[in-house]
Scaffold this active site. Structure first.
Site, short mmCIF file in Angstrom:
data_model
loop_
_atom_site.label_atom_id
_atom_site.label_comp_id
_atom_site.label_asym_id
_atom_site.label_seq_id
_atom_site.Cartn_x
_atom_site.Cartn_y
_atom_site.Cartn_z
N ASP A 144 0.88 -1.62 0.40
CA ASP A 144 -0.05 0.20 -0.19
C ASP A 144 1.70 1.25 0.02
OD1 ASP A 144 -1.88 1.96 0.40
OD2 ASP A 144 -2.88 0.14 1.13
N HIS A 204 -3.90 6.40 3.69
CA HIS A 204 -4.45 4.74 3.14
C HIS A 204 -3.63 3.47 3.80
CE1 HIS A 204 -5.83 1.50 -0.40
NE2 HIS A 204 -6.32 3.25 -0.37
N SER A 528 -11.62 -0.75 -1.07
CA SER A 528 -9.82 -0.87 -0.62
C SER A 528 -9.65 -1.01 1.06
CB SER A 528 -9.16 0.55 -0.28
OG SER A 528 -9.19 1.39 -1.45
#
Length: 741
Positions: A144, A204, A528
């Site tokens: 990621d 994220h 996600s």
């Protein structure tokens, strides 16, 4: 993928960040571009040194003795290959070399919980089974944007040293320290070693890692919203971080390096909340290639399905050896009320933490505040450089889209009310905003037209209960797969809307230049967020069954999923939206039967897709061949937990599915077949045999499903469920047949 400009969407806290990037990166070397040169499996001879070989190949092709600036990556641990800057003519010469399996451009990829685990039934307490010692030996690899290691979600208090099987390292770079929770970190985004850091500057990667395996942290919230205990699916598990994404996107060559390292490091499950902007064939898909090598050594790869729904055939994670995850809403939602000047209250969706203190502000419609240089249609959408600052300053601006919210704030607007394109999720913005449904938005416009001085205020968000959950999110990408028509994708659905989890204070929750807030926990939406939920469940299942293969774990999760629904009609409302259903962590640890697949099965499957031996080796990385006999393999006969087939919608058909199940339930058990068809179904479904009598553990038995009909049309897929039941276990497999005009 064609050269040119693509858009990369980062779903951070519901914010769509648009970044311009080039699919095969051009740089300062003229017409050179970064290509991935794939050489297949690593040679077994001890004297072979991959790096020297890669440099030698480059020297031969380029005619240059110094090629350090040409070599971008060297894959030397789990498979063989490298990434390099090449001209088109050099690429062609390389592709023509006998030992080179394939050469393809390094594409840009895109990044795509206090109540979610409780919603799925995986609650903390004596009712939830856990084997902490085994869980502590489980390692989840998160590919990621990095991680914020100082988060309480990643504290190593109470953790012992890393598992003995761990072979990785902490190469997190400057300002980064691993611990006994975050045991490994690597950065593939830095242009130089001096700038390397696995630290997360977008939030994220921190969010996804904590969903999968974050510690239990009490009183976690986003400015009071969603308050509770945030935790991952396997809080005692370890995390290894592979940073491949920065503010320019996620490079395919970096993705291949991450797989190469993660497999060699000894991770048990790989979670990737990243998708390609288009849908390439498997031999040009870095995730499909990397995941194939992971599968071959017993590592399951879990991947987000994509955020391009509800359009059909938008799912990007299509390989059967990749666990593809759709997103669902949970039983909790956030709303922000809009109170009009006449006292009427409209219910909007928003994660709004700003308080207007009940003050009514003047309302202005974007199209009524347009500059003379901008069309009314663009101003109605509040597009950048369309609004007149004098007309919006100190007012709440109505916008028909989200395009100009930052512009409105920049010009001095105190808030905004927006027509909501996705009514099933709430957004975080950097000033007071509420997103209204079409009907409520029309009511607001009608109110404005009925009074000379329309006013309103936007209230802080509240939590509400969503009784319709679980329901597939509108944005979640749908099937059928454009690559493989007879494999149902996505595979499974998990919570992906308004998920509260750890966040990086190195970034604002909206990434807006006006947002000065810094938070430890934030609310994001997207596939996600769904992906690490399933990665956590997969790791949870593996703690009970350490010897199970990736396909066995995937099958257990799919066949025990909750049946569910999707809004709409046609393809978008069927199994092509949610796959097998909604993940159920508790039942997944005891599925009764599993559908098992080996590397050889996947090779036969690819041969059945008319892959040549050369193309097959691009994915497998070995000397596998497609013989005439193997090439007759029907893709729909892959031993998958679901059954899908594309047929002619206007002609009669009679098709079969061959499957084999493995007994992992009770030593002696008898399973009876039951077919559940939906009302009005035109399908005739026969199962042979209808009874499976198991006499021992790990015993395998085969059966055939025959599906026939006169015709089904092209507008609506037709589906049913096959359930094998022994009175204790109900092993459910969706059957879906469809035609497309």
């Amino acid at each position: 993928m064609a050269k040119g400009t693509t858009f990369i969407f980062l779903f951070s806290s519901l914010l769509v960040l648009s970044l311009s990037s080039v699919s095969a990166d051009k740089d300062d070397h003229g017409d050179q571009q970064v290509y991935i040169v794939y050489l297949g499996s690593l040679p077994s001879r001890e004297e072979y040194t991959p790096m020297s070989d890669h440099m030698s190949i480059l020297q031969e092709i380029t005619g240059e003795s110094l090629i350090e600036n040409r070599l971008v990556r060297s894959y030397k641990k789990s498979f063989n290959g490298f990434a390099a800057r090449l001209t088109e003519s050099e690429r062609k010469r390389l592709a023509g070399m006998e030992r080179v399996v394939s050469v393809f451009p390094s594409r840009k990829l895109k990044l795509q919980t206090t109540s979610s685990w409780n919603f799925m039934g995986l609650k903390e307490g004596i009712k939830t089974k856990r084997t902490r010692s085994i869980e502590s030996d489980t390692i989840i690899g998160v590919i990621d944007s990095g991680i914020y290691p100082e988060s309480d979600s990643f504290s190593d208090q109470g953790f012992g040293p890393p598992p003995k099987k761990w072979k990785g390292t902490c190469a997190g770079g400057k300002n980064f320290t691993c611990n006994n929770k975050v045991i490994g970190a690597r950065d593939y985004t830095a242009k130089s070693k001096a700038n390397q850091t696995a630290r997360d500057y977008s939030g994220h990667g921190t969010h996804t890692a904590s969903i999968a395996a974050g510690n239990a942290v009490a009183n976690s919230n986003f400015y009071g919203l969603g308050n509770g205990t945030a935790r991952g699916g396997v809080p005692a598990a370890r995390i290894a971080v592979y940073k491949v994404c920065d503010n320019e996107g996620c490079d395919g060559e970096a993705m291949m390096s991450a797989f190469d390292d993660a497999i060699a490091d000894g991770v048990d499950v790989i979670s990737i909340s990243i998708v390609l902007d288009n849908i390439p064939p498997f031999e040009e898909d870095p995730i499909a290639i990397g995941a194939f090598h992971a599968m071959a050594v017993g590592v399951l790869t879990v991947n987000a399905a994509g955020n391009n729904g509800p359009k059909i055939s938008t799912v990007t994670s299509t390989a059967p050896w990749v666990f593809s995850v759709a997103a669902s809403v949970t039983n909790r939602a956030f709303m922000a009320k809009v109170v009009l000047g006449d006292g009427k209250i409209l219910i909007g969706r928003s994660v709004n933490t700003y308080d207007m203190n009940g003050t009514n502000y003047p309302l202005v419609y974007g199209k009524s505040a347009a500059l003379s240089t901008c069309s009314v249609d663009k101003a109605r959408l509040c597009e950048p450089k369309c609004l007149d600052g004098k007309l919006v300053k100190g007012k709440i601006v109505l916008c028909d889209s989200t395009k100009g919210l930052i512009e409105a704030q920049k010009l001095g607007a105190v808030g905004s009310i927006v027509k909501n394109p996705e009514p099933d999720r709430a957004f975080i913005r950097s000033f007071p905003v509420s997103f209204l449904s079409n009907d409520d938005y029309k009511s607001l416009v009608s109110y404005m037209n009925s009074t000379k001085n329309p006013k309103a205020t936007v209230l802080k968000s509240e939590e509400i209960s969503n009784q319709r959950a679980p329901l597939v999110a509108s944005f979640s990408s749908r099937g059928p797969s454009s690559i493989v028509s007879d494999i149902l994708k996505p595979d499974i659905t998990a919570p992906g809307v308004e998920i509260l989890a750890a966040y990086s204070p190195d970034s604002s929750p909206t990434e807006s230049e006006f947002d000065t807030r810094r938070v430890k926990y934030s609310v994001l939406s997207g596939t996600s967020m769904a992906c690490p939920h399933v990665a956590g469940v997969a790791a949870y299942v593996k703690t009970f069954h350490p010897q199970w293969s990736p396909s066995m774990i995937q099958s257990a999760i799919m066949t025990t999923a909750w049946p569910m629904n999707a809004s709409g009609s046609g393809f978008v409302s069927t199994e092509f939206a949610y796959g097998s259903g909604h993940v159920d962590p508790i039942d997944a640890i005891n599925p009764g039967l599993v559908y098992e697949l080996t590397k050889a099965d996947h090779i036969n499957f690819l041969c059945g897709l008319n892959y040549t031996s050369d193309h097959l080796r691009i994915i497998s990385g070995d000397n596998s061949t497609c013989t005439k006999e193997i090439s007759k393999t029907l893709p729909r006969n892959l031993n998958y937990p679901t059954m899908s087939a594309k047929v002619s919608g206007t002609k009669p058909f009679n098709i079969t599915f061959q499957r084999t199940v493995t007994n992992v339930g009770m030593q002696k058990s008898t399973y009876n077949a039951k077919v559940v068809k939906f009302p009005g179904s035109k399908l005739s479904i026969k199962v042979s045999p209808r009874v499976l009598s198991m006499k021992s553990m790990n015993e395998k038995q085969s059966f055939m499903v025959t599906v026939s009909s006169d015709s089904i049309g092209t507008k609506q897929p037709v589906s049913a469920n096959l359930i094998w039941s022994d009175g204790t276990h109900n092993v459910r497999s969706p059957i879906i047949v469809y035609a497309m005009s």
